[in-house]
Motif scaffolding. Structure first.
Motif, PDB file in Angstrom:
ATOM      1  N   LEU A  21     -14.147   2.808 -10.425  1.00 15.84           N
ATOM      2  CA  LEU A  21     -15.092   3.284  -9.408  1.00 15.84           C
ATOM      3  C   LEU A  21     -14.348   3.869  -8.203  1.00 15.84           C
ATOM      4  CD1 LEU A  21     -18.008   3.573  -8.350  1.00 15.84           C
ATOM      5  CD2 LEU A  21     -17.734   1.318  -7.309  1.00 15.84           C
ATOM      6  N   ARG A  22     -13.356   3.128  -7.724  1.00  8.58           N
ATOM      7  CA  ARG A  22     -12.600   3.606  -6.555  1.00  8.58           C
ATOM      8  C   ARG A  22     -11.814   4.872  -6.893  1.00  8.58           C
ATOM      9  NH1 ARG A  22      -9.466  -0.708  -3.307  1.00  8.58           N
ATOM     10  NH2 ARG A  22      -9.409   1.075  -1.909  1.00  8.58           N
ATOM     11  N   ARG A  23     -11.362   4.978  -8.150  1.00  2.00           N
ATOM     12  CA  ARG A  23     -10.627   6.178  -8.570  1.00  2.00           C
ATOM     13  C   ARG A  23     -11.551   7.399  -8.533  1.00  2.00           C
ATOM     14  NH1 ARG A  23      -9.060   5.430 -14.231  1.00  2.00           N
ATOM     15  NH2 ARG A  23      -7.993   3.642 -13.346  1.00  2.00           N
ATOM     16  N   LYS A  24     -12.785   7.182  -8.985  1.00  2.00           N
ATOM     17  CA  LYS A  24     -13.773   8.264  -9.017  1.00  2.00           C
ATOM     18  C   LYS A  24     -14.051   8.769  -7.590  1.00  2.00           C
ATOM     19  CE  LYS A  24     -18.178   9.123 -11.228  1.00  2.00           C
ATOM     20  NZ  LYS A  24     -19.381   8.496 -11.799  1.00  2.00           N
ATOM     21  N   LEU A  25     -14.201   7.832  -6.663  1.00  2.00           N
ATOM     22  CA  LEU A  25     -14.471   8.201  -5.265  1.00  2.00           C
ATOM     23  C   LEU A  25     -13.273   8.932  -4.661  1.00  2.00           C
ATOM     24  CD1 LEU A  25     -16.193   4.912  -4.037  1.00  2.00           C
ATOM     25  CD2 LEU A  25     -17.296   7.124  -4.445  1.00  2.00           C
ATOM     26  N   ALA A  26     -12.080   8.427  -4.958  1.00  2.00           N
ATOM     27  CA  ALA A  26     -10.865   9.046  -4.418  1.00  2.00           C
ATOM     28  C   ALA A  26     -10.692  10.454  -4.977  1.00  2.00           C
ATOM     29  CB  ALA A  26      -9.653   8.177  -4.766  1.00  2.00           C
TER      30      ALA A  26
ATOM     31  N   LYS B 137       0.860  -1.178   0.000  1.00  2.00           N
ATOM     32  CA  LYS B 137       0.000   0.000   0.000  1.00  2.00           C
ATOM     33  C   LYS B 137       0.899   1.232   0.000  1.00  2.00           C
ATOM     34  CE  LYS B 137      -4.290   0.117   2.027  1.00  2.00           C
ATOM     35  NZ  LYS B 137      -5.258   0.185   3.109  1.00  2.00           N
TER      36      LYS B 137
ATOM     37  N   LYS C 295     -12.876  12.869  -3.174  1.00  2.00           N
ATOM     38  CA  LYS C 295     -12.313  13.178  -1.857  1.00  2.00           C
ATOM     39  C   LYS C 295     -11.203  14.224  -2.003  1.00  2.00           C
ATOM     40  CE  LYS C 295     -10.601  10.772   2.229  1.00  2.00           C
ATOM     41  NZ  LYS C 295     -10.191   9.506   2.833  1.00  2.00           N
TER      42      LYS C 295
ATOM     43  N   LEU D 191      -6.027   2.272  -9.282  1.00  2.00           N
ATOM     44  CA  LEU D 191      -7.317   1.894  -8.698  1.00  2.00           C
ATOM     45  C   LEU D 191      -8.301   1.488  -9.796  1.00  2.00           C
ATOM     46  CD1 LEU D 191      -7.870   4.816  -6.145  1.00  2.00           C
ATOM     47  CD2 LEU D 191      -7.431   2.421  -5.564  1.00  2.00           C
ATOM     48  N   SER D 192      -9.341   0.767  -9.377  1.00  2.00           N
ATOM     49  CA  SER D 192     -10.419   0.450 -10.319  1.00  2.00           C
ATOM     50  C   SER D 192     -11.145   1.757 -10.644  1.00  2.00           C
ATOM     51  CB  SER D 192     -11.385  -0.537  -9.679  1.00  2.00           C
ATOM     52  OG  SER D 192     -12.056   0.112  -8.603  1.00  2.00           O
TER      53      SER D 192
ATOM     54  N   VAL E  42      -3.027   3.244  -1.609  1.00  2.00           N
ATOM     55  CA  VAL E  42      -3.390   2.471  -2.793  1.00  2.00           C
ATOM     56  C   VAL E  42      -2.439   1.280  -2.932  1.00  2.00           C
ATOM     57  CG1 VAL E  42      -3.651   2.545  -5.308  1.00  2.00           C
ATOM     58  CG2 VAL E  42      -4.217   4.573  -3.959  1.00  2.00           C
TER      59      VAL E  42
ATOM     60  N   ILE F 273      -5.110   8.549   1.297  1.00  2.00           N
ATOM     61  CA  ILE F 273      -5.657   7.459   0.492  1.00  2.00           C
ATOM     62  C   ILE F 273      -4.525   6.507   0.107  1.00  2.00           C
ATOM     63  CG2 ILE F 273      -6.946   6.853  -1.595  1.00  2.00           C
ATOM     64  CD1 ILE F 273      -8.046   9.788  -1.545  1.00  2.00           C
TER      65      ILE F 273
END
Ligand code: ZN
Length: 187
Positions: free
Chosen positions: A158-163, A96, A166, A155-156, A107, A105
């Motif tokens: 979806l997770r990239r979009k959320l990150a 990570k 943020k 990141l995938s 990754v 965050i």
């Protein structure tokens, strides 16, 4: 506007500067050496393991690393210009990674476990090192920055979009013209 006393500010991954490929340096002259010293100071002040020039908005292929906390044996502080990987191990490792430009965050990133790097040091001398462990990981992370790559890219979608969302909120607060309010939290 931010009234920071530092000449440089560490930029977040949402800033376009973090997406631009950096240019090689001709040689480590006085200007580049000063940049290396400034970067080392910023990195040490922030207790970081590594820093790449584009993170402070300078598009030169320069990075610094400080692995003193894991390696007491020298060399454990590095300034590199034009680093390039000339060999990578087939064995990979996963860990990570945290980044100044992607605060809070972590990754998971898979990278070759060992690499050989050719670079120019702060004395304008060409060098090669066989990097393992944290040094190999950190060097590859910082070299990604020189090519406009950040950990979020691993990141995938979806997770990239959320990150990114943020980070955009953090960026807004950093500007200083938008204090966190109840409304902001519900966005
Ligand atoms: Zn980073």
């Amino acid at each position: 506007m931010n009234t920071t006393t530092h000449a440089y500010k560490i930029l977040l991954a949402t800033h376009p500067a973090l997406r631009k490929k950096s240019d090689p340096v001709d040689s480590v002259d006085h200007t580049i050496k000063t940049l290396m010293m400034d970067m080392t100071k910023i990195m040490v002040d922030h207790e970081g393991v590594g820093l790449a020039a584009p993170q402070i908005g300078v598009h030169k292929r320069v990075l610094t690393m400080d692995i003193r906390h894991v390696h007491t044996e020298k060399p454990n502080m590095f300034c590199m210009a034009n680093p390039e990987i000339i060999w990578r191990s087939e064995t990979q490792s996963v860990a990570k990674e945290y980044c100044f430009s992607v605060p809070e965050i972590g990754v998971q990133v898979t990278r070759p476990e060992e690499v050989k790097i050719r670079y120019i040091d702060e004395h304008n001398t060409e060098r090669e090192i066989h990097a393992t462990g944290i040094l190999a990981r950190c060097a590859q992370h910082e070299m990604d920055h020189l090519d406009g790559i950040v950990t979020l890219d691993y990141l995938s979608p979806l997770r990239r979009k959320l990150a990114l969302k943020k980070l955009q909120r953090m960026e807004k607060y950093q500007e200083g013209d938008a204090e966190p309010t109840g409304d902001d939290v519900t966005l």
